[in-house]
Design an enzyme around this catalytic site. Structure first.
Site, short mmCIF file in Angstrom:
data_model
loop_
_atom_site.label_atom_id
_atom_site.label_comp_id
_atom_site.label_asym_id
_atom_site.label_seq_id
_atom_site.Cartn_x
_atom_site.Cartn_y
_atom_site.Cartn_z
N ASP A 171 0.63 -1.13 0.04
CA ASP A 171 0.06 0.01 0.01
C ASP A 171 0.82 1.25 -0.06
O ASP A 171 0.68 2.29 -0.76
CB ASP A 171 -0.93 0.02 1.21
N SER A 172 1.95 1.29 0.76
CA SER A 172 2.57 2.47 1.12
C SER A 172 3.43 2.79 -0.22
O SER A 172 3.77 3.94 -0.56
CB SER A 172 3.61 2.34 2.33
#
Length: 397
Positions: A171-172
């Site tokens: 995600d990051s």
């Protein structure tokens, strides 16, 4: 929009944030921290069965992801809601979304639809698996991408089975890659005057983050496996027990190997027939690490870190999170950003890890209440109080 603050690097930009959960909000937070006017579009109460949440609204995660943004409540499933979005797009530089690829087409804000009202618009789309291909409509989550991108196969103890990372790395990284893509598109637009469609996915980002492990397979045909705390190419590099815990050491070559031997008072190990060069040390890694473990168990972590630092041997503590933010270097680089919150009081959030000498990032305002800035944003579009009340009664805002 208000006049750009010259001390905020991106105050001249308006970003429409249609994202949810983590990857998209991470991308938009970068722009918000550097001063862009980020307008977070949220569904009115009851209009979305999967609201944009990553825990409680007043929880640490939500506050950290959505600081510095304004919030408007807008039901994009209504014709009036979509029309208001398009009015916002006319004023914007960038739209960021992380719906499944078919959703934006069904709701009417595909890249082609956005570009029709603003040819300079940049659309950034973050999906689970990509905007095309056999998995395009599948829902994507961080752990799924960690598994499919190869990371879980190389994480954890040797022979211990797949293990996810303790942070949402897919995600990051997807959010960060999307932000890079937007900045590239903005730089190109300054020459061409045209917007474009920026795309990334959790799967692509995760594969990219495996870096040398993926390259080792593509170039050499080598399939990497989990090795615990051992490094695939260098040793001694990893975790060693001490008298009061554990530390990391990193010996990357022959000069550092000689420095380590001097530091621990074992000059005899430098030219030992099993350890003299890197290839030998890798071949005899288990025996070497066992010998070092016995040595390092005789002193505390702090004693070893200080001693190794004096001999130019890379080493560091292994912190719990409370220890991270108590470290003097972490305090010096100001990775905990203070913020006054109306309900939570004085809190600290994770600072942007980029330093600019003239126009730094900053944490200036707490995450808004859902739709808390709707009246202000709609007024900027020329929608008066009476019309806003009608829109609210109709469930549009």
């Amino acid at each position: 929009m208000t006049a750009a603050d010259p001390l905020l690097a991106l105050a001249h930009l308006r970003i429409i944030d249609l994202t949810r959960v983590r990857a998209g909000p991470t991308c938009c937070r970068i722009f918000a921290d550097f001063g862009a006017d980020v307008i977070q579009v949220e569904a009115p109460p009851g209009a979305d069965p999967n609201p944009n949440v990553v825990g409680p609204r007043l929880g640490a995660d939500f506050q950290n992801l959505h600081r510095n943004k304004r919030s408007i409540a807008l039901n994009l499933k209504t014709a009036q809601g979509l029309a208001i979005l398009m009015e916002l797009v006319k004023t914007a530089d960038v739209v960021v979304e992380n719906f499944r690829p078919d959703v934006k087409e069904r709701l009417g804000f595909s890249y082609e639809a956005l570009a029709a009202v603003n040819p300079r618009i940049i659309l950034a789309s973050i999906s689970g698996f990509g905007q095309s291909g056999p998995y395009r409509t599948r829902a994507g989550y961080d752990q799924i991408a960690q598994g499919m991108g190869g990371m879980m196969s190389i994480t954890g103890e040797k022979g211990g089975g797949p293990m996810r990372a303790g942070i949402p790395v897919a995600d990051s990284s997807a959010g960060n890659y999307a932000a890079i893509g937007i900045l590239v598109a903005l730089a190109e637009r300054a020459r061409s005057g045209q917007g474009q469609w920026v795309q990334t996915s959790l799967l692509q980002a995760m594969i990219a983050m495996t870096d040398f492990q993926a390259a080792g397979y593509l170039v050499e045909g080598r399939v990497p496996r989990a090795m615990g705390n051992d490094h695939p190419y260098s040793t001694p590099m990893g975790v060693l027990p001490t008298a009061d815990g554990h530390i990391n050491i990193g010996v990357g070559g022959e000069a550092q190997w000689a420095d380590l031997c001097r530091a621990i008072g074992r000059a005899d190990l430098k030219d030992h027939p099993d350890y003299a060069v890197q290839d030998l040390r890798l071949r005899h890694r288990a025996a070497l690490m066992a010998e070092l473990a016995a040595i390092f168990a005789t002193r505390t972590s702090r004693e070893w870190i200080d001693l190794l630092a004096r001999h130019n041997v890379p080493a560091g503590p292994i912190y719990a999170m409370d220890q991270v933010f108590a470290d003097p270097q972490v305090e010096h680089v100001q990775m905990a950003a203070p913020l006054a919150h109306a309900q939570l009081g004085d809190i600290r959030l994770v600072a942007t890890p980029i330093t600019l000498s003239r126009t730094p990032a900053s944490v200036r305002r707490a995450a808004s209440d859902p739709g808390g800035d709707s009246a202000e944003i709609l007024a900027e579009l020329g929608i008066g109080a009476e019309e806003r009340e009608q829109l609210r009664h109709a469930g549009v805002i």
